[in-house]
Write an enzyme that holds these catalytic residues in place. Structure first.
Site, PDB file in Angstrom:
ATOM      1  CB  VAL A 176      12.227   0.528 -14.541  1.00  0.00           C
ATOM      2  CG1 VAL A 176      12.249  -0.003 -15.985  1.00  0.00           C
ATOM      3  CG2 VAL A 176      11.987   2.386 -15.099  1.00  0.00           C
ATOM      4  N   GLY A 177      11.610  -1.957 -14.018  1.00  0.00           N
ATOM      5  CA  GLY A 177      11.601  -3.589 -13.530  1.00  0.00           C
ATOM      6  C   GLY A 177      10.343  -3.867 -12.575  1.00  0.00           C
TER       7      GLY A 177
ATOM      8  CB  THR B 294      -4.116  -0.779  10.279  1.00  0.00           C
ATOM      9  OG1 THR B 294      -4.149  -0.699   9.507  1.00  0.00           O
ATOM     10  CG2 THR B 294      -2.716  -1.603  10.949  1.00  0.00           C
TER      11      THR B 294
ATOM     12  CE1 TYR C 286      17.071   2.003 -21.739  1.00  0.00           C
ATOM     13  CE2 TYR C 286      18.465   3.649 -21.833  1.00  0.00           C
ATOM     14  CZ  TYR C 286      17.618   2.746 -21.055  1.00  0.00           C
ATOM     15  OH  TYR C 286      17.548   3.501 -19.415  1.00  0.00           O
TER      16      TYR C 286
ATOM     17  CB  THR D 181      -0.992  -0.411   1.204  1.00  0.00           C
ATOM     18  OG1 THR D 181      -1.538  -1.102   0.684  1.00  0.00           O
ATOM     19  CG2 THR D 181      -1.779   0.918   1.167  1.00  0.00           C
ATOM     20  CB  SER D 182       4.206   1.995   1.133  1.00  0.00           C
ATOM     21  OG  SER D 182       3.939   1.266   2.610  1.00  0.00           O
TER      22      SER D 182
END
Length: 398
Positions: free
Chosen positions: A260-261, A153, A239, A55-56
């Site tokens: 990105v990954g 929570t 790229y 969630t962060s």
């Protein structure tokens, strides 16, 4: 298994399975079509989803999108207007929200933690929110983002989504729903009303790894307009350019997250939904809620205890209550702390605590996939026995 699905072209199966699983779950939650990646015969919509780690991350990326939108609206050059942006949440909101606000560059002085109380069962009061936001506007600030929580929570409080969205709309502020835990319950029709008004918010996140039988990490984020997210998070180096991305007909999930990954998170959510199906997932939620109600009834039947806040889902907040003239509030707090520590030392049950209205409160959560009624009954018997021992010791001391 080791796919790196940053672009659709890099891993078409990983992207398509994630998109499919997210749309399935959105349908179970009865989210509006505007939040889905595909809208049936109409084809691709403006909204969509992405599976993040926690969630962060969901809060951080939506805060960044809301920040950039507010800066653009206010005519700010670059980030010069950042010190004027304000964000809002109840004081029961998860602490990760306030951390994410700082990471997104908001001035801590403009992060509003709005007090709640028993009169709203510790949910955010829309009238109070309106008052705070208007005061900020009068002071020259720009209301930017409101976080509403469905199932806090600490006590499982539920902020009124629709009313909060109406207030935020007055100021054109982004509204995010944090339904990390209780969102799973909303696949059951009897709990869906907690999301009423969702069609007027900008984003919603929930975490199947909390209560929907899915392994960590799996937080689902849906946004009503993906362009507002990708405009802030998109990266397009030479790229990574390719015909599929350039066509605009595919989803590049790298543009909806910080990095990105990314991992093949869609696979486990797809597996859970295909393995159990909607009926079994609903049965799992209802079983946990029934066991929590059974525990709550036992607590209410014992006059040594009190249920501190209404039980909305499968969390019971309870405590040994002050009694007679021999146990003050301070004594009760100490007795509850001692009860928790003794229970946890046994290794047979584990309770966590919180503080609600300045009172030390015990939290009994039902949610393990292997939990059965016999476990709950056994836990209650242990709580009952240990409480009796504590109170007898207090009598001896006195």
């Amino acid at each position: 298994m080791n796919t790196v699905g940053f672009t659709w072209q890099a891993a078409p199966a990983a992207t398509e399975m994630e998109v499919l699983a997210l749309d399935w779950l959105a349908q179970l939650l009865r989210l509006p079509p505007s939040f889905m990646n595909h809208t049936g015969a109409a084809g691709r919509g403006t909204g969509g989803g992405v599976i993040l780690g926690t969630t962060s991350e969901a809060m951080l990326v939506t805060l960044v999108a809301a920040r950039d939108a507010a800066l653009s609206r206010s005519g700010s050059q670059g980030v010069s207007g950042l010190p004027r942006l304000a964000v809002y949440a109840a004081d029961q909101t998860h602490s990760t929200f306030f951390k994410a606000c700082r990471l997104a560059g908001f001035d801590p002085a403009n992060i509003r933690s709005i007090p709640t109380g028993p009169e709203t069962d510790y949910a955010l009061d829309p009238a109070r929110l309106l008052e705070v936001m208007q005061a900020d506007v009068d002071a020259g600030l720009v209301p930017t983002y409101v976080c509403a929580t469905v199932g806090t929570t600490s006590s499982n409080a539920v902020d009124p989504v629709g009313a909060i969205a109406d207030v935020a709309a007055v100021f054109n502020a982004w509204v995010h729903i944090d339904a990390a835990y209780a969102g799973s319950a909303c696949i059951c029709p009897e709990f869906r009303h907690h999301l009423d008004g969702v069609e007027r918010v900008d984003s919603i996140s929930m975490s199947p790894h909390k209560w929907l039988l899915t392994c960590l990490d799996c937080t689902c984020l849906w946004v009503r307009d993906t362009h507002r997210l990708t405009d802030s998070l998109e990266t397009n180096p030479e790229y990574l350019k390719n015909d599929a991305s350039e066509s605009g007909n595919v989803t590049d999930l790298k543009d909806m997250q910080v990095g990105v990954g990314r991992r093949f998170r869609g696979l486990k959510l797809w597996m859970v939904m295909r393995t159990y199906g909607s009926a079994k997932l609903q049965e799992h939620i209802r079983s946990d809620v029934a066991m929590a109600k059974m525990f709550e009834d036992a607590v209410r039947d014992d006059d040594r205890f009190e249920v501190v806040v209404p039980r909305n889902f499968a969390l019971v907040c309870f405590r040994i209550k002050p009694h007679g003239g021999c146990m003050t509030e301070e004594d009760a707090d100490e007795a509850n702390r001692e009860l928790m520590e003794r229970l946890n030392r046994t290794g047979k049950a584990y309770l966590a605590h919180t503080v609600v209205g300045d009172r030390f409160v015990l939290r009994f959560a039902v949610g393990s996939s292997l939990q059965e009624e016999r476990h709950v009954r056994s836990a209650w018997e242990l709580i009952n026995k240990t409480t009796t021992e504590i109170m007898q010791e207090q009598i001896v001391v006195e």
